[in-house]
Design a protein around this motif. Structure first.
Motif, PDB file in Angstrom:
ATOM      1  N   PHE A  66       0.900  -1.101   0.030  1.00  9.70           N
ATOM      2  CA  PHE A  66      -0.099  -0.020   0.021  1.00  9.70           C
ATOM      3  C   PHE A  66       0.777   1.162  -0.023  1.00  9.70           C
ATOM      4  O   PHE A  66       0.377   2.208  -0.937  1.00  9.70           O
ATOM      5  CB  PHE A  66      -1.045  -0.017   1.300  1.00  9.70           C
ATOM      6  CG  PHE A  66      -2.014   1.099   1.323  1.00  9.70           C
ATOM      7  CD1 PHE A  66      -3.243   0.428   0.473  1.00  9.70           C
ATOM      8  CD2 PHE A  66      -1.976   2.183   1.820  1.00  9.70           C
ATOM      9  CE1 PHE A  66      -4.244   1.643   0.519  1.00  9.70           C
ATOM     10  CE2 PHE A  66      -2.850   3.211   1.918  1.00  9.70           C
ATOM     11  CZ  PHE A  66      -4.033   3.052   1.362  1.00  9.70           C
ATOM     12  N   ALA A  67       1.950   1.222   0.824  1.00 11.89           N
ATOM     13  CA  ALA A  67       2.825   2.481   0.972  1.00 11.89           C
ATOM     14  C   ALA A  67       3.610   2.499  -0.298  1.00 11.89           C
ATOM     15  O   ALA A  67       3.755   3.536  -1.006  1.00 11.89           O
ATOM     16  CB  ALA A  67       3.499   2.540   2.226  1.00 11.89           C
ATOM     17  N   PHE A  68       4.138   1.504  -0.782  1.00 14.23           N
ATOM     18  CA  PHE A  68       4.745   1.403  -1.964  1.00 14.23           C
ATOM     19  C   PHE A  68       4.260   1.856  -3.130  1.00 14.23           C
ATOM     20  O   PHE A  68       4.733   2.846  -4.077  1.00 14.23           O
ATOM     21  CB  PHE A  68       5.386  -0.003  -2.225  1.00 14.23           C
ATOM     22  CG  PHE A  68       6.180  -0.194  -3.679  1.00 14.23           C
ATOM     23  CD1 PHE A  68       7.566   0.306  -3.642  1.00 14.23           C
ATOM     24  CD2 PHE A  68       5.507  -0.728  -4.665  1.00 14.23           C
ATOM     25  CE1 PHE A  68       8.281   0.138  -4.819  1.00 14.23           C
ATOM     26  CE2 PHE A  68       6.445  -0.645  -6.017  1.00 14.23           C
ATOM     27  CZ  PHE A  68       7.829  -0.496  -5.849  1.00 14.23           C
ATOM     28  N   MET A  69       3.001   1.478  -3.483  1.00 10.50           N
ATOM     29  CA  MET A  69       2.076   2.164  -4.631  1.00 10.50           C
ATOM     30  C   MET A  69       1.977   3.538  -4.179  1.00 10.50           C
ATOM     31  O   MET A  69       1.848   4.375  -5.336  1.00 10.50           O
ATOM     32  CB  MET A  69       0.848   1.185  -4.578  1.00 10.50           C
ATOM     33  CG  MET A  69       1.090   0.062  -5.166  1.00 10.50           C
ATOM     34  SD  MET A  69       1.723  -0.210  -6.836  1.00 10.50           S
ATOM     35  CE  MET A  69       0.421   0.464  -7.688  1.00 10.50           C
ATOM     36  N   ARG A  70       1.596   3.933  -3.041  1.00  5.57           N
ATOM     37  CA  ARG A  70       1.402   5.435  -2.831  1.00  5.57           C
ATOM     38  C   ARG A  70       2.559   6.206  -3.191  1.00  5.57           C
ATOM     39  O   ARG A  70       2.606   7.267  -4.061  1.00  5.57           O
ATOM     40  CB  ARG A  70       1.385   5.912  -1.322  1.00  5.57           C
ATOM     41  CG  ARG A  70      -0.150   5.550  -0.697  1.00  5.57           C
ATOM     42  CD  ARG A  70      -0.419   5.462   0.521  1.00  5.57           C
ATOM     43  NE  ARG A  70       0.269   6.997   0.967  1.00  5.57           N
ATOM     44  CZ  ARG A  70      -0.453   8.095   1.190  1.00  5.57           C
ATOM     45  NH1 ARG A  70      -1.914   7.875   0.824  1.00  5.57           N
ATOM     46  NH2 ARG A  70      -0.068   9.204   1.520  1.00  5.57           N
ATOM     47  N   LEU A 350       2.894  19.187  -4.222  1.00  2.00           N
ATOM     48  CA  LEU A 350       2.433  18.634  -3.242  1.00  2.00           C
ATOM     49  C   LEU A 350       2.942  16.847  -3.259  1.00  2.00           C
ATOM     50  O   LEU A 350       2.861  16.460  -2.203  1.00  2.00           O
ATOM     51  CB  LEU A 350       0.730  18.683  -3.233  1.00  2.00           C
ATOM     52  CG  LEU A 350       0.417  20.170  -2.794  1.00  2.00           C
ATOM     53  CD1 LEU A 350      -1.076  20.220  -3.084  1.00  2.00           C
ATOM     54  CD2 LEU A 350       0.735  20.317  -1.410  1.00  2.00           C
ATOM     55  N   ALA A 351       2.885  16.443  -4.368  1.00  2.38           N
ATOM     56  CA  ALA A 351       3.031  14.999  -4.779  1.00  2.38           C
ATOM     57  C   ALA A 351       4.767  14.787  -4.255  1.00  2.38           C
ATOM     58  O   ALA A 351       4.695  13.746  -3.606  1.00  2.38           O
ATOM     59  CB  ALA A 351       3.014  14.651  -6.193  1.00  2.38           C
ATOM     60  N   VAL A 352       5.638  15.725  -4.473  1.00  2.00           N
ATOM     61  CA  VAL A 352       6.760  15.522  -3.971  1.00  2.00           C
ATOM     62  C   VAL A 352       6.906  15.407  -2.297  1.00  2.00           C
ATOM     63  O   VAL A 352       7.562  14.918  -1.560  1.00  2.00           O
ATOM     64  CB  VAL A 352       8.007  16.436  -4.750  1.00  2.00           C
ATOM     65  CG1 VAL A 352       9.160  16.358  -4.064  1.00  2.00           C
ATOM     66  CG2 VAL A 352       7.880  16.325  -6.271  1.00  2.00           C
ATOM     67  N   PHE A 353       6.130  16.398  -1.922  1.00  2.00           N
ATOM     68  CA  PHE A 353       6.297  16.683  -0.533  1.00  2.00           C
ATOM     69  C   PHE A 353       5.559  15.418   0.181  1.00  2.00           C
ATOM     70  O   PHE A 353       5.962  14.807   1.164  1.00  2.00           O
ATOM     71  CB  PHE A 353       5.004  17.754  -0.134  1.00  2.00           C
ATOM     72  CG  PHE A 353       5.092  17.980   1.341  1.00  2.00           C
ATOM     73  CD1 PHE A 353       5.937  18.500   2.126  1.00  2.00           C
ATOM     74  CD2 PHE A 353       3.566  17.569   1.907  1.00  2.00           C
ATOM     75  CE1 PHE A 353       5.794  18.797   3.478  1.00  2.00           C
ATOM     76  CE2 PHE A 353       3.515  18.036   3.277  1.00  2.00           C
ATOM     77  CZ  PHE A 353       4.366  18.352   3.913  1.00  2.00           C
ATOM     78  N   GLN A 354       4.497  14.779  -0.442  1.00  2.00           N
ATOM     79  CA  GLN A 354       3.846  13.737   0.065  1.00  2.00           C
ATOM     80  C   GLN A 354       5.212  12.402  -0.174  1.00  2.00           C
ATOM     81  O   GLN A 354       4.965  11.531   0.779  1.00  2.00           O
ATOM     82  CB  GLN A 354       2.547  12.977  -0.719  1.00  2.00           C
ATOM     83  CG  GLN A 354       1.808  12.008  -0.039  1.00  2.00           C
ATOM     84  CD  GLN A 354       1.645  12.113   1.354  1.00  2.00           C
ATOM     85  OE1 GLN A 354       1.146  13.097   2.012  1.00  2.00           O
ATOM     86  NE2 GLN A 354       2.002  11.063   2.306  1.00  2.00           N
ATOM     87  N   MET A 355       5.525  12.360  -1.239  1.00  2.00           N
ATOM     88  CA  MET A 355       6.611  11.460  -1.691  1.00  2.00           C
ATOM     89  C   MET A 355       7.768  11.386  -0.590  1.00  2.00           C
ATOM     90  O   MET A 355       8.232  10.135  -0.413  1.00  2.00           O
ATOM     91  CB  MET A 355       7.265  11.518  -3.096  1.00  2.00           C
ATOM     92  CG  MET A 355       6.252  10.820  -4.116  1.00  2.00           C
ATOM     93  SD  MET A 355       6.795  11.679  -5.457  1.00  2.00           S
ATOM     94  CE  MET A 355       8.210  10.173  -5.772  1.00  2.00           C
ATOM     95  N   ALA A 356       8.182  12.496  -0.103  1.00  2.00           N
ATOM     96  CA  ALA A 356       9.118  12.383   0.885  1.00  2.00           C
ATOM     97  C   ALA A 356       8.732  11.633   2.095  1.00  2.00           C
ATOM     98  O   ALA A 356       9.319  11.055   2.581  1.00  2.00           O
ATOM     99  CB  ALA A 356       9.490  13.993   1.054  1.00  2.00           C
TER     100      ALA A 356
END
Length: 412
Positions: A66-70, A350-356
């Motif tokens: 789940f976390a990996f696909m996020r 926001l995507a990069v912020f969440q990816m971090a």
């Protein structure tokens, strides 16, 4: 002598005392439903996986996928948001998770469960990033901290109540919580689709706001610091706290497995206490005066956990770590909102912020586990806490985002 109507002034409401906009309340209701539903399945997911005759490692993979696909799908989610608008991506993400979660309830073997859960991770990052974008668009700039705190509180309440309800539903079968979660997500999607008005008009959805580029955001010292602290917070709060603390409670404190649950609950209590005021203070004082102490407190308390030898000290350190997390959370999210600005879309930013954060949540437990096996839990939690202390240092030279214009305008 009568007073002229023009001389009568309506009482002014201070921004921090004004009620939250209706659209924000809609987002809070949806956040509660999402967190409640997630809490329904979290306690039973590993146990459900083992019903397919797999071991503990394979069951853990069901959680990790789940976390990996996020993490993998985050860039695509940000791009979709820039093209179709926050609300459309938010609702679509909710529906994807709803369908995939319902499919989990009907999985016939381990590999079906793995695929369905992975699809849920892709939908999850879609609505997570879109929700952050919506909050930025809908929240008045002077109340961003308060809105972020309220949103975190809604999630916290839902996540605390979810496992309790999920445990009760599990008595009717391990598949039932998945169906209940899917139902909660469908209700949340319906609430947002029908009640959200701020970005919900056809015109706004058809013509999303101009997007901030990632290059522009990275030119801002506040955004760079936020990326760093997001990584550290994911490492500690979403990674090590969930994966390593339960092992420490059993292996070092020689406590019953329920002790880990108590530690997570105490962390939530400390978190909730800080959230009662941290958002308002982030608006009144600025982001850094809450962010830096929050990072230091959480990091120091996490390091202390590895040195505790009794249950009382362990629970106190967990509560203090939760308090620090409650200080930094709203301020950090508000800081990213300040960088983007209300009139722009920030899908990729926001995507990069969440990816971090997701990267930290994946890497943190692995590193902590290796350190615990080779050097002991003291080193594992000491290094983990040190990561957050380093992120606090990164914020020292960064600008105060609440007092300046978005990146590209004095964003050194």
């Amino acid at each position: 002598m009568t007073q002229s109507p023009r001389s009568v002034k309506a009482p002014r409401i201070r921004p921090e005392k004004a009620p939250l906009p209706r659209d924000i309340k809609v987002m809070l209701a949806a956040a509660f439903l999402i967190a409640l539903g997630f809490g329904l399945v979290a306690p039973v997911l590993p146990q459900f996986a083992t019903t397919f005759d797999v071991g503990a490692t394979a069951a853990a993979v069901i959680v990790s996928i789940f976390a990996f696909m996020r993490l993998v799908f985050a860039p695509a989610g940000g791009a979709l948001m820039g093209r179709f608008g926050e609300r459309n991506v938010y609702v679509s993400g909710l529906l994807i998770v709803a369908v995939s979660t319902a499919a989990c309830a009907f999985a016939q073997d381990y590999w079906q469960l793995l695929i369905f859960r992975g699809l849920g991770g892709a939908g999850s990052v879609m609505f997570t990033v879109a929700a952050m974008g919506l909050l930025i668009r809908l929240a008045p700039p002077e109340r961003r901290g308060r809105v972020s705190g309220a949103y975190a509180s809604a999630f916290l309440i839902g996540s605390v109540l979810g496992p309790v309800v999920g445990g009760l539903l599990a008595g009717f079968g391990l598949r039932v919580p998945f169906l209940a979660y899917a139902g909660a997500l469908l209700v949340a999607a319906l609430v947002v689709r029908t009640l959200l008005s701020g970005e919900g008009t056809a015109a706004e959805d058809a013509a999303p706001a101009p997007a901030m580029t990632l290059k522009e955001a990275l030119a801002d010292s506040a955004y760079r610091a936020a990326i760093f602290s997001s990584f550290g917070n994911g490492w500690v709060t979403f990674g090590v706290r969930m994966a390593t603390i339960p092992l420490f409670a059993v292996a070092v404190l020689q406590s019953a497995p329920e002790t880990a649950a108590w530690a997570l609950a105490i962390f939530a209590v400390g978190n909730a206490l800080a959230l009662t005021f941290s958002g308002r203070l982030a608006d009144a004082w600025g982001r850094k005066p809450l962010l830096i102490p929050g990072l230091v407190i959480t990091g120091a308390a996490t390091a202390v956990i590895g040195l505790t030898t009794d249950l009382t000290g362990f629970l106190i350190a967990s509560a203090v770590a939760g308090f620090g997390s409650g200080l930094l959370g709203p301020a950090q999210q508000a800081a990213v909102a300040d960088v983007i600005g209300r009139g722009r879309s920030g899908g990729k930013v926001l995507a990069v912020f969440q990816m971090a954060a997701d990267t930290g949540a994946i890497v943190g437990p692995i590193v902590a586990g290796l350190l615990a096996d080779r050097l002991g839990y003291g080193w594992a939690f000491g290094i983990t806490g040190g990561v957050l202390l380093l992120t606090a240092v990164a914020w020292l030279p960064a600008r105060e985002p609440s007092k300046h214009s978005p990146a590209g305008h004095n964003a050194s």
